[in-house]
Design a protein around this motif. Structure first.
Motif, short mmCIF file in Angstrom:
data_model
loop_
_atom_site.label_atom_id
_atom_site.label_comp_id
_atom_site.label_asym_id
_atom_site.label_seq_id
_atom_site.Cartn_x
_atom_site.Cartn_y
_atom_site.Cartn_z
N VAL A 125 0.85 -1.20 0.00
CA VAL A 125 0.00 0.00 0.00
C VAL A 125 0.88 1.24 0.00
O VAL A 125 1.66 1.45 0.92
N GLY A 126 0.74 2.08 -1.01
CA GLY A 126 1.57 3.28 -1.14
C GLY A 126 2.93 2.89 -1.70
O GLY A 126 3.97 3.13 -1.10
N THR A 127 2.90 2.29 -2.87
CA THR A 127 4.11 1.64 -3.39
C THR A 127 5.20 2.62 -3.82
O THR A 127 6.38 2.28 -3.83
N GLY A 130 7.92 1.57 -6.01
CA GLY A 130 7.72 0.12 -6.15
C GLY A 130 8.70 -0.68 -5.31
O GLY A 130 8.73 -1.91 -5.38
N ALA A 131 9.50 0.01 -4.49
CA ALA A 131 10.59 -0.64 -3.75
C ALA A 131 10.15 -1.92 -3.03
O ALA A 131 10.77 -2.98 -3.19
N ILE A 132 9.07 -1.82 -2.25
CA ILE A 132 8.65 -2.97 -1.45
C ILE A 132 8.04 -4.05 -2.35
O ILE A 132 8.45 -5.22 -2.29
N PRO A 193 3.80 3.86 4.85
CA PRO A 193 2.88 4.99 4.65
C PRO A 193 3.53 6.30 5.06
O PRO A 193 4.58 6.30 5.70
N PRO A 194 2.93 7.44 4.70
CA PRO A 194 3.41 8.70 5.27
C PRO A 194 3.19 8.67 6.77
O PRO A 194 2.08 8.37 7.21
N TYR A 195 4.25 8.94 7.56
CA TYR A 195 4.06 8.86 9.03
C TYR A 195 4.71 10.02 9.79
O TYR A 195 4.88 9.96 11.00
#
Ligand code: GLN
Length: 286
Positions: A125-127, A130-132, A193-195
Protein backbone atom coordinates in the motif's frame (compact mmCIF):
# COMPACT_ATOMS: atom_id res chain seq x y z
CA UNK A 1 43.48 30.62 -12.05
CA UNK A 2 46.00 30.19 -14.87
CA UNK A 3 48.71 28.75 -12.63
CA UNK A 4 46.37 25.90 -11.83
CA UNK A 5 46.32 24.91 -15.50
CA UNK A 6 43.38 23.36 -17.33
CA UNK A 7 40.24 21.98 -15.67
CA UNK A 8 41.15 18.33 -15.21
CA UNK A 9 38.86 15.81 -13.51
CA UNK A 10 41.02 16.09 -10.38
CA UNK A 11 40.70 19.85 -10.26
CA UNK A 12 36.94 19.79 -10.80
CA UNK A 13 36.60 17.14 -8.09
CA UNK A 14 38.57 19.25 -5.61
CA UNK A 15 36.63 22.41 -6.47
CA UNK A 16 33.22 20.70 -6.30
CA UNK A 17 33.99 19.01 -2.97
CA UNK A 18 34.92 22.37 -1.43
CA UNK A 19 31.84 24.04 -2.91
CA UNK A 20 29.52 21.34 -1.49
CA UNK A 21 31.18 21.63 1.93
CA UNK A 22 30.50 25.38 1.92
CA UNK A 23 26.88 24.64 1.04
CA UNK A 24 26.48 22.27 4.01
CA UNK A 25 26.18 19.11 1.91
CA UNK A 26 27.07 16.22 4.24
CA UNK A 27 28.70 13.73 1.90
CA UNK A 28 30.47 16.40 -0.18
CA UNK A 29 33.28 14.29 -1.61
CA UNK A 30 31.13 11.26 -2.42
CA UNK A 31 28.44 13.39 -4.06
CA UNK A 32 31.06 15.21 -6.13
CA UNK A 33 32.47 11.89 -7.35
CA UNK A 34 29.01 10.53 -8.22
CA UNK A 35 27.90 13.65 -10.09
CA UNK A 36 31.14 13.98 -12.07
CA UNK A 37 31.04 10.30 -13.00
CA UNK A 38 27.38 10.64 -14.03
CA UNK A 39 28.01 13.78 -16.11
CA UNK A 40 30.94 12.15 -17.92
CA UNK A 41 29.32 8.74 -18.29
CA UNK A 42 32.21 7.04 -16.47
CA UNK A 43 32.51 4.92 -13.31
CA UNK A 44 33.50 6.31 -9.91
CA UNK A 45 36.82 4.45 -10.21
CA UNK A 46 37.56 6.24 -13.48
CA UNK A 47 37.18 9.58 -11.72
CA UNK A 48 40.48 8.59 -10.07
CA UNK A 49 42.19 6.59 -12.82
CA UNK A 50 41.51 9.39 -15.37
CA UNK A 51 42.09 12.26 -12.97
CA UNK A 52 44.64 14.05 -15.19
CA UNK A 53 42.30 14.21 -18.17
CA UNK A 54 41.43 17.80 -19.16
CA UNK A 55 37.71 18.34 -19.68
CA UNK A 56 35.96 19.69 -22.78
CA UNK A 57 33.73 22.73 -22.34
CA UNK A 58 30.59 20.63 -22.91
CA UNK A 59 31.72 18.16 -20.24
CA UNK A 60 32.24 21.05 -17.84
CA UNK A 61 28.74 22.30 -18.64
CA UNK A 62 27.26 18.87 -17.91
CA UNK A 63 29.07 18.75 -14.56
CA UNK A 64 28.13 22.34 -13.69
CA UNK A 65 24.39 21.64 -14.22
CA UNK A 66 24.45 18.73 -11.81
CA UNK A 67 26.61 20.52 -9.25
CA UNK A 68 24.26 23.50 -9.26
CA UNK A 69 21.26 21.24 -8.58
CA UNK A 70 22.98 19.47 -5.68
CA UNK A 71 24.15 22.80 -4.21
CA UNK A 72 20.44 23.72 -3.95
CA UNK A 73 20.05 20.53 -1.90
CA UNK A 74 18.25 18.51 -4.53
CA UNK A 75 18.77 14.85 -3.47
CA UNK A 76 21.52 13.04 -5.30
CA UNK A 77 19.13 10.18 -6.19
CA UNK A 78 16.90 12.57 -8.19
CA UNK A 79 19.90 14.05 -10.03
CA UNK A 80 21.22 10.59 -10.89
CA UNK A 81 17.64 9.41 -11.52
CA UNK A 82 18.44 6.19 -9.73
CA UNK A 83 18.68 4.52 -6.33
CA UNK A 84 19.71 1.01 -5.35
CA UNK A 85 17.35 -0.87 -3.05
CA UNK A 86 18.18 -4.44 -2.00
CA UNK A 87 18.91 -6.23 -5.30
CA UNK A 88 17.07 -3.71 -7.45
CA UNK A 89 18.16 -0.70 -9.40
CA UNK A 90 15.20 1.68 -9.16
CA UNK A 91 14.47 4.71 -11.26
CA UNK A 92 13.46 7.60 -9.01
CA UNK A 93 12.31 11.15 -9.66
CA UNK A 94 10.31 13.76 -7.71
CA UNK A 95 7.08 11.83 -8.32
CA UNK A 96 8.21 9.26 -5.71
CA UNK A 97 9.87 9.07 -2.31
CA UNK A 98 13.49 7.95 -2.47
CA UNK A 99 13.64 4.43 -0.97
CA UNK A 100 15.50 4.31 2.38
CA UNK A 101 17.65 1.59 3.97
CA UNK A 102 15.09 1.34 6.81
CA UNK A 103 12.56 0.07 4.31
CA UNK A 104 14.89 -2.82 3.47
CA UNK A 105 14.24 -4.00 7.04
CA UNK A 106 10.51 -3.91 6.35
CA UNK A 107 11.05 -6.14 3.31
CA UNK A 108 13.11 -8.59 5.42
CA UNK A 109 10.28 -8.81 7.98
CA UNK A 110 7.67 -9.19 5.23
CA UNK A 111 9.60 -12.04 3.59
CA UNK A 112 9.87 -13.84 6.94
CA UNK A 113 6.09 -13.71 7.27
CA UNK A 114 5.77 -15.42 3.88
CA UNK A 115 8.03 -18.36 4.76
CA UNK A 116 6.15 -21.58 4.07
CA UNK A 117 3.24 -19.81 2.35
CA UNK A 118 2.97 -21.02 -1.25
CA UNK A 119 2.00 -18.60 -4.04
CA UNK A 120 1.02 -15.85 -1.59
CA UNK A 121 -1.09 -12.84 -2.53
CA UNK A 122 0.84 -9.77 -1.33
CA UNK A 123 -0.25 -6.13 -1.31
CA UNK A 124 2.02 -3.07 -1.02
CA UNK A 125 0.00 0.00 0.00
CA UNK A 126 1.57 3.28 -1.14
CA UNK A 127 4.11 1.64 -3.39
CA UNK A 128 5.86 4.83 -4.59
CA UNK A 129 8.87 3.73 -6.63
CA UNK A 130 7.72 0.12 -6.15
CA UNK A 131 10.59 -0.64 -3.75
CA UNK A 132 8.65 -2.97 -1.45
CA UNK A 133 6.38 -4.63 -4.02
CA UNK A 134 9.17 -5.27 -6.51
CA UNK A 135 11.61 -6.57 -3.87
CA UNK A 136 9.04 -9.10 -2.67
CA UNK A 137 8.15 -10.05 -6.25
CA UNK A 138 11.84 -10.62 -6.98
CA UNK A 139 12.54 -12.66 -3.83
CA UNK A 140 9.32 -14.67 -4.24
CA UNK A 141 8.66 -15.36 -7.94
CA UNK A 142 5.73 -17.57 -6.91
CA UNK A 143 3.97 -14.61 -5.26
CA UNK A 144 1.29 -12.52 -6.88
CA UNK A 145 2.00 -8.94 -5.83
CA UNK A 146 -0.39 -6.00 -6.01
CA UNK A 147 1.22 -2.56 -5.85
CA UNK A 148 -1.23 0.20 -4.94
CA UNK A 149 -0.73 3.95 -4.85
CA UNK A 150 -3.18 6.82 -4.61
CA UNK A 151 -0.91 8.86 -6.90
CA UNK A 152 -1.14 7.97 -10.61
CA UNK A 153 2.25 9.70 -11.06
CA UNK A 154 3.93 7.45 -8.50
CA UNK A 155 2.28 4.39 -9.99
CA UNK A 156 3.74 5.25 -13.41
CA UNK A 157 7.24 5.16 -11.89
CA UNK A 158 6.55 1.86 -10.10
CA UNK A 159 5.24 0.34 -13.34
CA UNK A 160 8.40 1.42 -15.20
CA UNK A 161 10.56 -0.10 -12.46
CA UNK A 162 8.64 -3.37 -12.66
CA UNK A 163 9.18 -3.58 -16.42
CA UNK A 164 12.84 -2.51 -16.22
CA UNK A 165 13.56 -5.23 -13.67
CA UNK A 166 11.64 -7.85 -15.65
CA UNK A 167 9.19 -8.55 -12.85
CA UNK A 168 5.98 -9.85 -14.41
CA UNK A 169 4.22 -11.00 -11.23
CA UNK A 170 3.15 -7.50 -10.14
CA UNK A 171 -0.14 -5.74 -10.79
CA UNK A 172 -0.25 -1.92 -10.41
CA UNK A 173 -3.52 -0.40 -9.20
CA UNK A 174 -4.47 3.19 -8.41
CA UNK A 175 -6.61 4.01 -5.41
CA UNK A 176 -6.90 4.83 -1.71
CA UNK A 177 -5.32 2.31 0.68
CA UNK A 178 -6.73 -1.18 -0.05
CA UNK A 179 -9.82 -0.15 -2.01
CA UNK A 180 -8.51 -1.44 -5.38
CA UNK A 181 -8.12 -4.94 -3.92
CA UNK A 182 -11.89 -5.48 -4.11
CA UNK A 183 -13.02 -8.82 -2.70
CA UNK A 184 -9.62 -10.50 -2.88
CA UNK A 185 -8.04 -11.56 0.41
CA UNK A 186 -4.28 -11.24 0.88
CA UNK A 187 -1.70 -13.27 2.80
CA UNK A 188 0.35 -10.14 3.47
CA UNK A 189 -0.21 -6.39 3.52
CA UNK A 190 2.99 -4.33 3.61
CA UNK A 191 3.21 -0.55 3.69
CA UNK A 192 5.57 2.34 4.18
CA UNK A 193 2.88 4.99 4.65
CA UNK A 194 3.41 8.70 5.27
CA UNK A 195 4.06 8.86 9.03
CA UNK A 196 5.64 12.24 9.77
CA UNK A 197 3.49 14.77 11.68
CA UNK A 198 2.53 17.77 9.54
CA UNK A 199 4.31 20.19 11.87
CA UNK A 200 7.49 18.06 11.90
CA UNK A 201 7.56 18.13 8.06
CA UNK A 202 8.52 21.81 8.34
CA UNK A 203 11.70 20.86 10.19
CA UNK A 204 12.93 18.09 7.90
CA UNK A 205 16.28 18.62 6.18
CA UNK A 206 15.80 20.75 3.04
CA UNK A 207 16.86 17.86 0.80
CA UNK A 208 13.74 15.99 1.93
CA UNK A 209 11.36 18.85 2.76
CA UNK A 210 11.82 20.83 -0.43
CA UNK A 211 12.10 17.98 -2.94
CA UNK A 212 10.38 14.74 -1.93
CA UNK A 213 6.60 14.34 -2.41
CA UNK A 214 4.71 15.70 0.60
CA UNK A 215 1.97 13.12 0.03
CA UNK A 216 4.52 10.36 0.78
CA UNK A 217 5.73 12.01 4.01
CA UNK A 218 2.90 13.87 5.74
CA UNK A 219 0.95 11.62 8.11
CA UNK A 220 -1.32 14.42 9.38
CA UNK A 221 -1.61 16.09 12.78
CA UNK A 222 0.21 13.38 14.79
CA UNK A 223 1.70 11.45 11.88
CA UNK A 224 -0.67 8.52 12.47
CA UNK A 225 -3.68 9.60 10.41
CA UNK A 226 -2.98 7.26 7.50
CA UNK A 227 -1.86 4.37 9.74
CA UNK A 228 -5.11 4.66 11.75
CA UNK A 229 -7.13 4.12 8.56
CA UNK A 230 -4.75 1.48 7.20
CA UNK A 231 -5.03 -0.91 10.17
CA UNK A 232 -8.81 -1.62 9.91
CA UNK A 233 -8.56 -1.66 6.10
CA UNK A 234 -5.82 -4.30 6.37
CA UNK A 235 -7.89 -6.30 8.88
CA UNK A 236 -10.64 -6.47 6.25
CA UNK A 237 -8.24 -7.31 3.40
CA UNK A 238 -6.25 -10.09 5.08
CA UNK A 239 -7.13 -13.77 5.41
CA UNK A 240 -7.04 -15.19 8.94
CA UNK A 241 -3.37 -15.85 9.72
CA UNK A 242 -2.26 -13.20 7.19
CA UNK A 243 0.28 -10.60 8.24
CA UNK A 244 0.41 -6.81 8.36
CA UNK A 245 3.84 -5.15 8.22
CA UNK A 246 4.06 -1.34 8.49
CA UNK A 247 6.99 1.06 8.60
CA UNK A 248 6.56 3.63 11.40
CA UNK A 249 8.28 6.62 12.98
CA UNK A 250 10.88 6.08 15.72
CA UNK A 251 8.47 7.47 18.35
CA UNK A 252 5.38 5.56 17.21
CA UNK A 253 6.11 2.09 18.63
CA UNK A 254 3.84 2.45 21.66
CA UNK A 255 1.02 3.91 19.58
CA UNK A 256 1.25 0.95 17.18
CA UNK A 257 1.24 -1.59 20.01
CA UNK A 258 -2.00 0.04 21.20
CA UNK A 259 -3.56 0.24 17.74
CA UNK A 260 -2.78 -3.45 17.13
CA UNK A 261 -4.09 -4.56 20.53
CA UNK A 262 -7.63 -5.66 19.70
CA UNK A 263 -9.68 -8.69 18.63
CA UNK A 264 -8.57 -8.43 14.97
CA UNK A 265 -4.86 -8.97 15.69
CA UNK A 266 -2.47 -11.31 17.43
CA UNK A 267 1.31 -11.30 17.90
CA UNK A 268 1.81 -7.55 17.54
CA UNK A 269 5.51 -6.74 17.58
CA UNK A 270 7.69 -3.72 16.83
CA UNK A 271 11.15 -4.23 15.27
CA UNK A 272 14.02 -1.79 15.77
CA UNK A 273 16.13 -0.57 12.83
CA UNK A 274 19.95 -0.58 12.72
CA UNK A 275 20.00 2.70 14.64
CA UNK A 276 18.01 1.01 17.43
CA UNK A 277 14.81 2.96 16.70
CA UNK A 278 11.32 1.45 16.53
CA UNK A 279 10.76 1.17 12.78
CA UNK A 280 8.59 -1.75 11.65
CA UNK A 281 5.36 -2.94 13.27
CA UNK A 282 3.91 -6.35 12.47
CA UNK A 283 0.80 -8.23 13.52
CA UNK A 284 -1.11 -11.32 12.42
CA UNK A 285 -4.79 -11.28 11.45
CA UNK A 286 -6.73 -13.31 14.00
N1 GLN B 1 6.78 2.25 -0.60
C1 GLN B 1 7.70 3.24 -1.02
C2 GLN B 1 9.00 3.12 -0.25
O1 GLN B 1 9.05 2.42 0.71
C3 GLN B 1 7.11 4.64 -0.91
C4 GLN B 1 6.66 4.97 0.47
C5 GLN B 1 5.96 6.32 0.52
O2 GLN B 1 5.82 6.99 -0.51
N2 GLN B 1 5.54 6.71 1.69
O3 GLN B 1 9.99 3.69 -0.58
Amino acid sequence: MSDEGPWTIRRVLRWTTGFFQEKGIESARLDAELLIAHALGISRIQVYTDHDRPLHPDELTAIRDRVRRRARHEPIAYILGQRGFRDLDLKVDPRVLIPRPETELLVDVALTKLTGVEAPLVVDVGTGSGAIALSIAQARPDAQVIAIDVSPDALAVARENGAANGLGNVEFLQGDLLTPLGERRAHLVASNPPYIATEACRHLMPDVRDFEPRLALDGGRDGLQVIRRLIPAAAAALRPGGALVIEIGHDQGDALRRLLDGPDWTGAHVHADLAGHDRVAEATRA
